[in-house]
Design a protein around this motif. Structure first.
Motif, short mmCIF file in Angstrom:
data_model
loop_
_atom_site.label_atom_id
_atom_site.label_comp_id
_atom_site.label_asym_id
_atom_site.label_seq_id
_atom_site.Cartn_x
_atom_site.Cartn_y
_atom_site.Cartn_z
N VAL A 111 -9.59 -11.95 -3.42
CA VAL A 111 -8.38 -11.15 -3.24
C VAL A 111 -8.27 -10.44 -1.90
O VAL A 111 -9.48 -10.45 -1.50
N ALA A 112 -7.19 -9.93 -1.64
CA ALA A 112 -6.96 -9.17 -0.20
C ALA A 112 -5.97 -8.08 -0.39
O ALA A 112 -5.21 -8.03 -1.39
N TYR A 113 -6.29 -7.19 0.52
CA TYR A 113 -5.16 -6.32 0.91
C TYR A 113 -4.78 -6.30 2.30
O TYR A 113 -5.48 -6.45 3.32
N LEU A 114 -3.39 -6.52 2.37
CA LEU A 114 -2.63 -6.81 3.44
C LEU A 114 -1.70 -5.53 3.83
O LEU A 114 -0.80 -5.38 3.22
N PRO A 115 -2.12 -4.71 4.88
CA PRO A 115 -1.28 -3.61 5.13
C PRO A 115 0.23 -3.72 5.32
O PRO A 115 1.04 -2.96 5.28
N ALA A 116 0.51 -4.90 5.82
CA ALA A 116 1.85 -5.11 6.28
C ALA A 116 2.82 -5.30 4.84
O ALA A 116 4.12 -5.29 5.05
N LEU A 117 2.16 -5.60 3.66
CA LEU A 117 3.20 -5.64 2.53
C LEU A 117 3.18 -4.49 2.03
O LEU A 117 2.48 -3.79 0.85
N ARG A 118 4.37 -3.74 2.33
CA ARG A 118 4.48 -2.51 1.80
C ARG A 118 5.72 -2.45 0.90
O ARG A 118 6.76 -3.11 0.91
N VAL A 119 5.25 -1.68 -0.32
CA VAL A 119 6.22 -1.39 -1.27
C VAL A 119 6.68 -0.15 -1.54
O VAL A 119 6.02 0.90 -1.41
N THR A 120 7.95 0.10 -1.52
CA THR A 120 8.50 1.50 -1.84
C THR A 120 8.58 1.54 -3.29
O THR A 120 9.49 0.91 -3.87
N HIS A 121 8.05 2.41 -3.97
CA HIS A 121 8.16 2.80 -5.38
C HIS A 121 9.21 3.91 -5.62
O HIS A 121 8.98 5.26 -5.30
N ILE A 122 10.30 3.45 -6.25
CA ILE A 122 11.43 4.49 -6.31
C ILE A 122 11.42 5.20 -7.59
O ILE A 122 11.53 4.56 -8.75
N LEU A 123 10.97 6.52 -7.64
CA LEU A 123 10.40 7.20 -8.77
C LEU A 123 11.47 8.39 -9.13
O LEU A 123 11.96 9.16 -8.13
N SER A 124 11.34 8.90 -10.33
CA SER A 124 12.17 9.92 -10.87
C SER A 124 10.97 11.08 -10.95
O SER A 124 9.84 10.63 -11.35
N ILE A 125 11.57 12.25 -10.51
CA ILE A 125 10.35 13.13 -10.53
C ILE A 125 9.95 13.35 -12.06
O ILE A 125 9.00 14.10 -12.27
N ALA A 126 10.67 12.99 -13.12
CA ALA A 126 10.27 13.10 -14.38
C ALA A 126 8.92 12.46 -14.54
O ALA A 126 8.32 12.71 -15.61
N ARG A 127 8.54 11.41 -13.66
CA ARG A 127 7.30 10.77 -14.02
C ARG A 127 6.26 11.76 -13.52
O ARG A 127 5.07 11.38 -13.78
N LEU A 128 6.51 13.02 -13.07
CA LEU A 128 5.60 14.00 -12.85
C LEU A 128 5.37 15.02 -13.89
O LEU A 128 4.42 16.01 -13.64
#
Length: 314
Positions: free
Chosen positions: A226-243
């Motif tokens: 397995v690998a971690y590639l910094p170029a693979l960026r995900v934006t997680h669109i979240l409601s503040i209710a998740r906090l």
């Protein structure tokens, strides 16, 4: 109308159960903006029992996307993923949650990396938040519970080692944006359908969250890296209710309990099993040790400890 590519290079799987449609529209727009040419990838939305059922004209999908909606009425993220794995036509898969926006080069970079590294079976990258409100100060400690992470600018990897069982790499890909080879995914899905893999992921209101880990452990056991590639960026669109405190408390309990279960199921747990009575005695001591009555941070930490001990009960 749904469209079908005969030989795409990559299949994007979006598993959705009653998704927030504006967020899903942003996810699909990010896919339409990929630098990988449009005929090179397909998008599969696995409709996991949504009511009403998802339709292309109601999800506002860009017309340029080669998109199929595949129904899976059996509730559960693992059920939906297994269906998507078996339906995909490409040799590479990308798992995208219905609130994940991929960076424009995501698909192209993922294909290029796997083409150049035959011993890597799965990879992922940073997952960064976009909340619709301010983050409460107490919640910063618990952001990783929401699959949020940034491990820095360096590529990290562990190569495949056939016949050698590996410890779980801390940089292993998460479900949000996980890239994996279809042959491995289909092998996991077939085992799941035969009842050989346990259901340890989201199902209804359950906050179990070890399905991603089980997929990674399965491919590690097959000798893939397995690998971690910094170029693979995900934006997680979240409601503040998740906090909210209660959600984070239940989430931490579910994550820790299912993490213990998936490690034990795959034979790699460093913690021995304990009896149910032993678990509850440890939970009682943890309640005092974490001073769970004092405030939200203490309650959430205690919930994680409780999940850990419950997960060690066979």
């Amino acid at each position: 109308m749904d469209s079908v590519l005969t030989s795409p290079a990559i299949s994007v799987l979006i598993c959705a159960h009653n998704p927030d449609l504006p967020r899903l529209a942003r996810v699909l727009a990010a896919l339409a903006a990929q630098t990988l040419p449009m005929p090179a990838f397909e998008v599969l939305i696995i409709d996991n029992g949504s009511t009403p059922a998802l339709q292309r004209d109601t999800i506002h999908a860009p017309p340029t996307l080669h998109l199929r909606i595949v129904p899976e009425p059996r509730l559960g993220l693992s059920e939906a993923r297994a269906t998507g794995f078996l339906e995909a036509k490409a040799p590479i898969l990308v798992l995208v949650d219905d609130d994940n926006g991929l960076s424009p080069n995501y698909l192209a970079d993922a294909c290029a990396y796997l083409d150049a590294h035959a011993d890597i079976g799965a990879l992922g990258g940073p997952c960064l938040p976009e909340f619709d409100g301010p983050i409460p100060p107490f919640a910063n400690e618990f952001l990783p519970l929401l699959a949020l992470r940034d491990l820095g600018p360096e590529i990290q990897s562990v190569p495949g080692q056939p016949g050698q069982r590996l410890d779980y790499p801390l940089f292993a890909p998460m479900g949000a944006g996980m890239v994996l080879r279809t042959t491995l995914a289909v092998d996991w899905a077939a085992a799941f359908r035969r009842g050989e893999r346990k259901l340890m992921d989201r199902r209804g209101k359950s906050l179990s969250s070890a399905g991603d880990n089980d997929i990674v452990l399965h491919l590690l056991a097959k000798g893939q890296g397995v690998a971690y590639l910094p170029a693979l960026r995900v934006t997680h669109i979240l409601s503040i209710a998740r906090l909210e405190v209660d959600y984070l408390r239940r989430l931490n309990l579910g994550i820790q309990q299912s993490w213990m279960q998936v490690l034990r199921f795959n034979g790699v747990s460093p913690w021995p099993p304990i009896s149910r009575l032993g678990a509850w005695l440890r939970i009682a001591r943890a309640y005092v040790r974490y001073q769970a009555w004092r405030g939200p941070v203490q309650r959430i930490r205690f919930a994680g400890a409780k999940g850990h001990f419950l997960g060690r009960v066979p």
